[in-house]
Design a protein around this motif. Structure first.
Motif, PDB file in Angstrom:
ATOM      1  N   CYS A 161       0.830  -1.213   0.000  1.00  0.00           N
ATOM      2  CA  CYS A 161       0.000   0.000   0.000  1.00  0.00           C
ATOM      3  C   CYS A 161       0.863   1.260   0.000  1.00  0.00           C
ATOM      4  O   CYS A 161       0.524   2.248  -0.665  1.00  0.00           O
ATOM      5  CB  CYS A 161      -0.947  -0.009   1.198  1.00  0.00           C
ATOM      6  N   ALA A 162       1.983   1.232   0.719  1.00  0.00           N
ATOM      7  CA  ALA A 162       2.891   2.386   0.726  1.00  0.00           C
ATOM      8  C   ALA A 162       3.486   2.610  -0.659  1.00  0.00           C
ATOM      9  O   ALA A 162       3.621   3.757  -1.113  1.00  0.00           O
ATOM     10  CB  ALA A 162       4.001   2.176   1.752  1.00  0.00           C
ATOM     11  N   ALA A 163       3.829   1.527  -1.351  1.00  0.00           N
ATOM     12  CA  ALA A 163       4.377   1.651  -2.702  1.00  0.00           C
ATOM     13  C   ALA A 163       3.344   2.258  -3.649  1.00  0.00           C
ATOM     14  O   ALA A 163       3.665   3.148  -4.451  1.00  0.00           O
ATOM     15  CB  ALA A 163       4.835   0.286  -3.222  1.00  0.00           C
ATOM     16  N   LEU A 164       2.103   1.796  -3.559  1.00  0.00           N
ATOM     17  CA  LEU A 164       1.036   2.361  -4.402  1.00  0.00           C
ATOM     18  C   LEU A 164       0.789   3.829  -4.070  1.00  0.00           C
ATOM     19  O   LEU A 164       0.580   4.655  -4.958  1.00  0.00           O
ATOM     20  CB  LEU A 164      -0.259   1.561  -4.238  1.00  0.00           C
ATOM     21  N   TYR A 165       0.809   4.156  -2.783  1.00  0.00           N
ATOM     22  CA  TYR A 165       0.606   5.537  -2.334  1.00  0.00           C
ATOM     23  C   TYR A 165       1.642   6.465  -2.964  1.00  0.00           C
ATOM     24  O   TYR A 165       1.308   7.510  -3.504  1.00  0.00           O
ATOM     25  CB  TYR A 165       0.693   5.590  -0.805  1.00  0.00           C
ATOM     26  N   LYS A 166       2.898   6.048  -2.901  1.00  0.00           N
ATOM     27  CA  LYS A 166       3.987   6.884  -3.411  1.00  0.00           C
ATOM     28  C   LYS A 166       4.033   6.895  -4.941  1.00  0.00           C
ATOM     29  O   LYS A 166       4.192   7.953  -5.553  1.00  0.00           O
ATOM     30  CB  LYS A 166       5.324   6.367  -2.852  1.00  0.00           C
ATOM     31  N   ALA A 167       3.878   5.750  -5.559  1.00  0.00           N
ATOM     32  CA  ALA A 167       4.040   5.647  -7.012  1.00  0.00           C
ATOM     33  C   ALA A 167       2.887   6.280  -7.790  1.00  0.00           C
ATOM     34  O   ALA A 167       3.100   6.814  -8.881  1.00  0.00           O
ATOM     35  CB  ALA A 167       4.180   4.180  -7.424  1.00  0.00           C
ATOM     36  N   PHE A 168       1.672   6.207  -7.249  1.00  0.00           N
ATOM     37  CA  PHE A 168       0.505   6.679  -7.997  1.00  0.00           C
ATOM     38  C   PHE A 168      -0.222   7.835  -7.313  1.00  0.00           C
ATOM     39  O   PHE A 168      -1.414   8.055  -7.550  1.00  0.00           O
ATOM     40  CB  PHE A 168      -0.452   5.511  -8.256  1.00  0.00           C
ATOM     41  N   ASP A 169       0.465   8.586  -6.454  1.00  0.00           N
ATOM     42  CA  ASP A 169      -0.070   9.811  -5.853  1.00  0.00           C
ATOM     43  C   ASP A 169      -1.344   9.562  -5.043  1.00  0.00           C
ATOM     44  O   ASP A 169      -2.403  10.135  -5.336  1.00  0.00           O
ATOM     45  CB  ASP A 169      -0.294  10.864  -6.938  1.00  0.00           C
ATOM     46  N   ASP A 170      -1.253   8.713  -4.038  1.00  0.00           N
ATOM     47  CA  ASP A 170      -2.322   8.471  -3.075  1.00  0.00           C
ATOM     48  C   ASP A 170      -3.654   8.049  -3.695  1.00  0.00           C
ATOM     49  O   ASP A 170      -4.675   8.708  -3.522  1.00  0.00           O
ATOM     50  CB  ASP A 170      -2.507   9.717  -2.201  1.00  0.00           C
ATOM     51  N   PRO A 171      -3.672   6.905  -4.416  1.00  0.00           N
ATOM     52  CA  PRO A 171      -4.944   6.471  -5.011  1.00  0.00           C
ATOM     53  C   PRO A 171      -5.835   5.742  -3.992  1.00  0.00           C
ATOM     54  O   PRO A 171      -5.359   5.267  -2.965  1.00  0.00           O
ATOM     55  CB  PRO A 171      -4.495   5.478  -6.083  1.00  0.00           C
ATOM     56  N   ASP A 172      -7.107   5.686  -4.277  1.00  0.00           N
ATOM     57  CA  ASP A 172      -7.996   4.786  -3.537  1.00  0.00           C
ATOM     58  C   ASP A 172      -7.653   3.376  -4.016  1.00  0.00           C
ATOM     59  O   ASP A 172      -7.235   3.194  -5.155  1.00  0.00           O
ATOM     60  CB  ASP A 172      -9.460   5.066  -3.864  1.00  0.00           C
ATOM     61  N   PHE A 173      -7.845   2.387  -3.157  1.00  0.00           N
ATOM     62  CA  PHE A 173      -7.576   1.021  -3.594  1.00  0.00           C
ATOM     63  C   PHE A 173      -8.400   0.040  -2.783  1.00  0.00           C
ATOM     64  O   PHE A 173      -8.901   0.366  -1.715  1.00  0.00           O
ATOM     65  CB  PHE A 173      -6.084   0.671  -3.515  1.00  0.00           C
ATOM     66  N   ASN A 174      -8.552  -1.147  -3.318  1.00  0.00           N
ATOM     67  CA  ASN A 174      -9.219  -2.252  -2.634  1.00  0.00           C
ATOM     68  C   ASN A 174      -8.188  -3.319  -2.317  1.00  0.00           C
ATOM     69  O   ASN A 174      -7.256  -3.528  -3.091  1.00  0.00           O
ATOM     70  CB  ASN A 174     -10.294  -2.889  -3.509  1.00  0.00           C
ATOM     71  N   VAL A 175      -8.389  -4.006  -1.202  1.00  0.00           N
ATOM     72  CA  VAL A 175      -7.582  -5.168  -0.845  1.00  0.00           C
ATOM     73  C   VAL A 175      -8.548  -6.338  -0.718  1.00  0.00           C
ATOM     74  O   VAL A 175      -9.532  -6.262   0.010  1.00  0.00           O
ATOM     75  CB  VAL A 175      -6.826  -4.967   0.487  1.00  0.00           C
ATOM     76  N   ALA A 176      -8.287  -7.388  -1.455  1.00  0.00           N
ATOM     77  CA  ALA A 176      -9.116  -8.593  -1.390  1.00  0.00           C
ATOM     78  C   ALA A 176      -8.226  -9.779  -1.065  1.00  0.00           C
ATOM     79  O   ALA A 176      -7.157  -9.935  -1.654  1.00  0.00           O
ATOM     80  CB  ALA A 176      -9.828  -8.820  -2.719  1.00  0.00           C
ATOM     81  N   VAL A 177      -8.658 -10.603  -0.121  1.00  0.00           N
ATOM     82  CA  VAL A 177      -7.932 -11.814   0.243  1.00  0.00           C
ATOM     83  C   VAL A 177      -8.741 -12.999  -0.274  1.00  0.00           C
ATOM     84  O   VAL A 177      -9.917 -13.142   0.058  1.00  0.00           O
ATOM     85  CB  VAL A 177      -7.723 -11.919   1.768  1.00  0.00           C
ATOM     86  N   TYR A 178      -8.114 -13.807  -1.106  1.00  0.00           N
ATOM     87  CA  TYR A 178      -8.779 -14.954  -1.709  1.00  0.00           C
ATOM     88  C   TYR A 178      -8.294 -16.237  -1.040  1.00  0.00           C
ATOM     89  O   TYR A 178      -7.103 -16.409  -0.824  1.00  0.00           O
ATOM     90  CB  TYR A 178      -8.482 -15.027  -3.212  1.00  0.00           C
ATOM     91  N   GLY A 179      -9.225 -17.097  -0.715  1.00  0.00           N
ATOM     92  CA  GLY A 179      -8.889 -18.373  -0.103  1.00  0.00           C
ATOM     93  C   GLY A 179      -9.902 -19.422  -0.487  1.00  0.00           C
ATOM     94  O   GLY A 179     -10.935 -19.133  -1.095  1.00  0.00           O
ATOM     95  N   ALA A 180      -9.620 -20.643  -0.104  1.00  0.00           N
ATOM     96  CA  ALA A 180     -10.531 -21.747  -0.395  1.00  0.00           C
ATOM     97  C   ALA A 180     -11.795 -21.584   0.428  1.00  0.00           C
ATOM     98  O   ALA A 180     -11.761 -21.048   1.533  1.00  0.00           O
ATOM     99  CB  ALA A 180      -9.861 -23.075  -0.061  1.00  0.00           C
ATOM    100  N   PRO A 181     -12.929 -22.046  -0.090  1.00  0.00           N
ATOM    101  CA  PRO A 181     -14.160 -21.961   0.698  1.00  0.00           C
ATOM    102  C   PRO A 181     -14.082 -22.871   1.909  1.00  0.00           C
ATOM    103  O   PRO A 181     -13.384 -23.880   1.909  1.00  0.00           O
ATOM    104  CB  PRO A 181     -15.239 -22.433  -0.278  1.00  0.00           C
ATOM    105  N   ARG A 182     -14.799 -22.492   2.949  1.00  0.00           N
ATOM    106  CA  ARG A 182     -14.850 -23.327   4.151  1.00  0.00           C
ATOM    107  C   ARG A 182     -15.709 -24.550   3.873  1.00  0.00           C
ATOM    108  O   ARG A 182     -16.702 -24.475   3.169  1.00  0.00           O
ATOM    109  CB  ARG A 182     -15.458 -22.568   5.311  1.00  0.00           C
ATOM    110  N   LEU A 183     -15.328 -25.642   4.456  1.00  0.00           N
ATOM    111  CA  LEU A 183     -16.117 -26.863   4.329  1.00  0.00           C
ATOM    112  C   LEU A 183     -17.204 -26.835   5.394  1.00  0.00           C
ATOM    113  O   LEU A 183     -16.942 -26.508   6.553  1.00  0.00           O
ATOM    114  CB  LEU A 183     -15.223 -28.084   4.515  1.00  0.00           C
TER     115      LEU A 183
END
Length: 193
Positions: free
Chosen positions: A83-105
């Motif tokens: 997130c710090a890299a995106l903040y600096k490289a692209f001038d403080d953009p909005d962003f989403n963070v998604a964590v993908y995993g296997a479904p629960r059994l």
């Protein structure tokens, strides 16, 4: 271990080993790496600046028993760096963070009390059907490789409204993944000084 995106698995595995990937890139899409995680710019990202954060160990979900507290802490540090890299490289953009995993059994008792349509590959107890050798798909080395959880950081950057995006709804990124990774690496090194 099979990563969720099979085409990216080679980049994850060889990112810091010094071996050349099949495309000869030697990890040029890698933004940063440590002993627990590799962050890289994926091929064919829907949005420029997208970063995937993948663990080096294979677990189906972040809350799996095999994931140590040290790895969860490293995941937090990796998210901060990304997130710090995106903040600096692209001038403080909005962003989403998604964590993908296997479904629960589902719990067998709960599944048995509810009549529901079963998807293909699921037994009557809500568990994945056994592989042809009788192995459970969630167990490493047991016939079917487990799902590999990962996180995606997607910045919302204004891009030109090309014909493909506006009329056909096809997402197109105007920045190569190698250029994205280089820009993010430069931002991280600038933040370190």
């Amino acid at each position: 271990a099979i990563c969720a995106a099979v085409g990216e698995a080679e980049a994850i595995a060889k990112a810091t080993s010094g071996e050349a990937c099949s495309d000869g890139s030697q990890g040029s899409r890698v933004v940063f790496a440590d002993e627990h995680f590799v962050a890289f710019a994926p091929h064919a990202a829907c949005q420029r600046g997208t970063v995937w954060l993948c663990p080096r160990s294979c677990s189906p979900r972040i809350d799996a028993p095999a994931v140590a507290d040290e790895e969860v802490a490293a995941f937090g540090r990796g998210l901060q760096r990304g997130c710090a890299a995106l903040y600096k490289a692209f001038d403080d953009p909005d962003f989403n963070v998604a964590v993908y995993g296997a479904p629960r059994l589902r719990d067998r008792a709960t599944a048995a009390s509810r009549p529901a349509a079963r998807p293909a590959g699921v037994d009557s107890g809500g568990q994945p059907a056994a592989a042809s050798d009788g192995a459970h798909p969630d167990r490493a080395g047991g016939g079917v490789a487990p799902f590999h959880w990962y996180a995606v950081i997607t910045p919302h950057l204004l891009e030109d409204c090309s014909l493909a995006r506006c009329q056909y709804g096809l997402p197109i990124s105007g920045l190569l993944p190698e250029a994205t990774a280089a820009k993010l690496r430069a931002a991280l090194s600038e933040l370190a000084t």
